[in-house]
Design a protein around this motif. Structure first.
Motif, mmCIF file in Angstrom:
data_model
loop_
_atom_site.group_PDB
_atom_site.id
_atom_site.type_symbol
_atom_site.label_atom_id
_atom_site.label_comp_id
_atom_site.label_asym_id
_atom_site.label_seq_id
_atom_site.Cartn_x
_atom_site.Cartn_y
_atom_site.Cartn_z
ATOM 1 N N GLU A 50 0.644 -1.371 0.048
ATOM 2 C CA GLU A 50 -0.113 0.005 0.236
ATOM 3 C C GLU A 50 1.057 1.256 0.010
ATOM 4 O O GLU A 50 0.258 2.247 -0.040
ATOM 5 N N ASN A 52 -0.252 4.337 -2.239
ATOM 6 C CA ASN A 52 -1.136 4.064 -2.994
ATOM 7 C C ASN A 52 -2.544 4.789 -2.509
ATOM 8 O O ASN A 52 -3.007 4.698 -1.274
ATOM 9 N N PHE A 90 -4.382 -2.449 -4.124
ATOM 10 C CA PHE A 90 -4.359 -2.782 -5.366
ATOM 11 C C PHE A 90 -5.650 -3.436 -5.755
ATOM 12 O O PHE A 90 -5.968 -4.390 -4.896
ATOM 13 N N VAL A 138 -4.314 1.697 -10.473
ATOM 14 C CA VAL A 138 -4.710 2.515 -9.217
ATOM 15 C C VAL A 138 -3.892 3.782 -9.094
ATOM 16 O O VAL A 138 -2.817 3.866 -9.690
ATOM 17 N N ILE A 146 -1.380 6.610 -7.702
ATOM 18 C CA ILE A 146 -0.095 6.602 -6.835
ATOM 19 C C ILE A 146 0.375 7.883 -6.907
ATOM 20 O O ILE A 146 0.502 8.509 -7.759
#
Length: 261
Positions: free
Chosen positions: A153, A184, A189, A196, A198
């Motif tokens: 994450e 993230n 994810f 996703v 970032i």
């Protein structure tokens, strides 16, 4: 012995940072320096591994000094029988090239745990002009030891520690600042493999003009790239932005780092 305390504990998304390759290419140790470091390890590492090769090692001449070399290394000093993870002695030393003696040193510890993995070529010695006052020039040691799990994450690497020399001791005044990190924005994810969002950040350090407790402030500029990324590391960059912050010395160390504004 001081343990390395990480300021961002999650695993690293990008497992290879440019600093590692640079260290392998340009910060090799001479035979004379390796001899001094090996002797130092035998004196400092009281485990059965004190004759082993270093897991990571780097050397560089220290600017602004006469006949002083800077060196740093990792060497295993324990293994946890429950999970086979290892702890490593981390030494940072200044060596007089005339006497071949360690004249100032720092002792710490790093380990295989969480988002950290110890491997070769993970130490980078930074001798930029970090003048904390007119008489004190610090130097940095960056540890490129971050590690990624596939569905992490967020994470960090390039942990920078700035040292100043206080006679026979090297004193860390900035501790384990992550120079590269990411998060993230959705927190996870997608199991379907959908991209996703970032945030990917890189930190730059400069000294300021204001002084706190005898040392100049540190001015940090963090450059961020926003991107969409999937589990196969296919990236689409959307925008770049940056933010600034100031770290002040409190008499013992620099404080106030924030990963995000």
């Amino acid at each position: 012995m001081k343990r390395l305390k990480l300021m961002v504990s999650a695993p690293l998304f990008l497992s290879v940072w440019a600093g590692s390759a640079q260290a392998a290419q340009t910060q090799l140790c001479s035979n004379a320096m390796m001899s001094v470091l090996k002797s130092d390890a035998r004196n400092q590492n009281d485990s059965e591994w004190n004759e082993d090769n270093f897991n990571s090692v780097a050397c560089k001449r220290l600017p602004g000094t006469s006949g002083i070399m800077l060196g740093s290394y990792f060497q295993r000093n324990s293994i946890d029988p429950l999970d086979d993870s290892s702890q490593y002695l981390w030494r940072v030393v200044l060596v007089d090239t005339t006497t071949h003696k360690v004249v100032s040193a720092y002792t710490g510890s790093v380990g295989d745990e969480g988002g950290i993995r110890i491997d070769s070529d993970q130490i980078w010695l930074d001798t930029a002009r970090y003048y904390l006052n007119d008489d004190t020039r610090a130097f940095g040691v960056r540890l490129d030891i971050g590690h990624a799990s596939r569905y992490a994450e967020g994470g960090a690497s390039g942990y920078m520690t700035l040292f100043v020399r206080e006679q026979e001791k090297l004193q860390p005044v900035l501790k384990s600042l992550p120079m590269n990190y990411w998060t993230n924005q959705e927190g996870h994810f997608s199991v379907t493999g959908e991209p996703v969002p970032i945030h990917q950040a890189k930190v730059y350090i400069n000294t300021g003009n204001k002084i706190s407790h005898g040392y100049r402030d540190l001015k940090l500029t963090t450059k961020v790239k926003d991107k969409m990324s999937d589990q196969y590391f296919s990236d689409v960059y959307e925008k770049a932005w940056s933010f600034d912050q100031t770290l002040k010395f409190d008499g013992k160390a620099y404080q106030g780092f924030k990963a995000w504004p």
